[in-house]
Write an enzyme that holds these catalytic residues in place. Structure first.
Site, PDB file in Angstrom:
ATOM      1  N   ASN A  75      19.612  78.471  11.616  1.00  0.00           N
ATOM      2  CA  ASN A  75      18.710  77.628  11.580  1.00  0.00           C
ATOM      3  C   ASN A  75      18.993  76.236  11.771  1.00  0.00           C
ATOM      4  O   ASN A  75      18.050  75.302  12.222  1.00  0.00           O
ATOM      5  CB  ASN A  75      18.034  77.491  10.117  1.00  0.00           C
ATOM      6  CG  ASN A  75      17.133  78.710  10.222  1.00  0.00           C
ATOM      7  OD1 ASN A  75      16.991  79.452   9.146  1.00  0.00           O
ATOM      8  ND2 ASN A  75      16.635  79.389  11.152  1.00  0.00           N
TER       9      ASN A  75
ATOM     10  N   ASP B 138       9.275  84.703   6.606  1.00  0.00           N
ATOM     11  CA  ASP B 138       9.086  84.351   8.359  1.00  0.00           C
ATOM     12  C   ASP B 138       7.742  84.362   8.531  1.00  0.00           C
ATOM     13  O   ASP B 138       6.734  84.589   8.228  1.00  0.00           O
ATOM     14  CB  ASP B 138       9.564  85.650   8.951  1.00  0.00           C
ATOM     15  CG  ASP B 138       9.852  85.358  10.399  1.00  0.00           C
ATOM     16  OD1 ASP B 138       9.820  83.879  10.760  1.00  0.00           O
ATOM     17  OD2 ASP B 138      10.166  86.141  11.355  1.00  0.00           O
TER      18      ASP B 138
HETATM   19  C1  FPP Z   1      11.237  81.376   9.052  1.00  0.00           C
HETATM   20  O1  FPP Z   1       9.842  80.898   9.538  1.00  0.00           O
HETATM   21  C2  FPP Z   1      11.476  80.031   7.911  1.00  0.00           C
HETATM   22  C3  FPP Z   1      12.280  79.349   7.755  1.00  0.00           C
HETATM   23  C4  FPP Z   1      13.590  79.465   8.817  1.00  0.00           C
HETATM   24  C5  FPP Z   1      12.426  78.354   6.651  1.00  0.00           C
HETATM   25  C6  FPP Z   1      11.885  78.988   5.265  1.00  0.00           C
HETATM   26  C7  FPP Z   1      11.643  77.711   4.395  1.00  0.00           C
HETATM   27  C8  FPP Z   1      10.781  77.729   3.525  1.00  0.00           C
HETATM   28  C9  FPP Z   1       9.661  78.591   3.164  1.00  0.00           C
HETATM   29  C10 FPP Z   1      10.720  76.390   2.661  1.00  0.00           C
HETATM   30  C11 FPP Z   1      11.567  76.241   1.805  1.00  0.00           C
HETATM   31  C12 FPP Z   1      11.627  75.661   0.496  1.00  0.00           C
HETATM   32  C13 FPP Z   1      11.289  76.489  -0.590  1.00  0.00           C
HETATM   33  C14 FPP Z   1      10.939  75.719  -1.946  1.00  0.00           C
HETATM   34  C15 FPP Z   1      11.550  78.049  -0.698  1.00  0.00           C
HETATM   35  P1  FPP Z   1       9.904  80.404  11.297  1.00  0.00           P
HETATM   36  O2  FPP Z   1       9.986  79.043  11.176  1.00  0.00           O
HETATM   37  O3  FPP Z   1      11.124  81.074  11.921  1.00  0.00           O
HETATM   38  O4  FPP Z   1       8.390  80.885  11.606  1.00  0.00           O
HETATM   39  P2  FPP Z   1       8.039  81.547  13.150  1.00  0.00           P
HETATM   40  O5  FPP Z   1       8.986  82.460  13.367  1.00  0.00           O
HETATM   41  O6  FPP Z   1       6.654  81.753  13.251  1.00  0.00           O
HETATM   42  O7  FPP Z   1       8.412  79.972  14.111  1.00  0.00           O
END
Ligand code: FPP
Length: 240
Positions: free
Chosen positions: A68, A20
């Site tokens: 998501n 996250d």
């Molecule tokens: C949450 O952070 C993250 C996700 C919903 C997506 C996670 C995906 C990746 C790390 C890339 C996937 C690819 C690989 C190779 C593992 P957020 O977007 O909710 O962050 P925020 O709360 O700061 O908005």
């Protein structure tokens, strides 16, 4: 890769991570959210390698939840593209890295190309065992339990089981995680103090470590700190 000073501690067999904070990391830099996910994917590569070095047997990561899909089309396709790129690379380097892959979630909503990459990665890596990476993709903990209950009910209707046969271990076998030991340690970076529908069944006795760092800034040092914190906890499983 250099191991940090705390790496001498025995790591848990199974570590799970809610990756996250990518969006906030990007916002702080005036970048689009997809740039945060790209940085997050790099962090995942580093941490997966580090887990392999430490001898962690299972690493489960929350890559995309059932919720998501509510994000913009651009952000969703950006995350899917990063996953596709990673799996293509993992298939190419499979003989070198010996990482085994499993996928937890309903993959039928992913693009046919990504579904194919997931199937290939799972099948071709089945014999490897340096570390098993479980990608939670279109995954929700409640959804997983509902599907397991439905599958058991179907087996009852088909005469395979009686309702009273259901036990914790039988239900576990209907989950995406069938055969995988529960995670001892679940890490959530980014400062949020929620479980967000992640591994609801499997986390019954997990130790949670919440950290203030955003996922793209997470590194081996932070993983060491989480393992240290895990060792400070006194795990009693309801006993004394
Ligand atoms: C949450 O952070 C993250 C996700 C919903 C997506 C996670 C995906 C990746 C790390 C890339 C996937 C690819 C690989 C190779 C593992 P957020 O977007 O909710 O962050 P925020 O709360 O700061 O908005």
């Amino acid at each position: 890769m250099a191991q940090t000073e705390n790496a001498v501690l025995q790591p848990p067999r199974h570590i799970a991570i809610i990756m996250d904070g990518n969006g906030r990391w990007a916002k702080q830099r005036g970048l689009p959210r997809t740039a945060g996910h790209a940085a997050g994917a790099e962090t995942f590569r580093t941490i997966a390698n580090y887990c392999r070095t430490l001898g962690v047997e299972y690493l489960t990561v929350y890559a995309f939840s059932t919720e998501n899909w509510k994000r913009s089309q651009e952000e969703v396709s950006g995350i899917m593209k990063l996953l596709g790129n990673y799996l293509t690379e993992a298939l190419r380097d499979m003989e070198k890295n010996h990482v085994r892959f499993r996928f937890f979630g309903d993959l039928s909503r992913l693009s046919p190309q990504l579904q194919k990459l997931c199937a290939e990665a799972q099948d071709k890596s089945a014999g490897f065992g340096d570390v098993q990476v479980n990608f939670c993709l279109n995954y929700g903990g409640r959804d997983e339990i509902v599907r397991a209950a439905r599958a058991f009910a179907q087996d009852v209707a088909a005469g395979k089981y009686q309702p009273q046969d259901l036990s914790e271990s039988l239900l576990s076998g209907y989950l995406y995680s069938a055969g995988v030991p529960d995670p001892e340690l679940i890490i959530r970076p980014s400062g949020e103090l929620r479980t967000s529908n992640f591994l609801l069944w499997q986390s019954a006795y997990s130790e949670y470590v919440f950290m203030d760092v955003l996922w793209p800034d997470f590194g081996p040092r932070e993983l060491d700190r989480a393992i240290e914190e895990y060792h400070r906890r006194n795990r009693r499983f309801g006993g004394v």
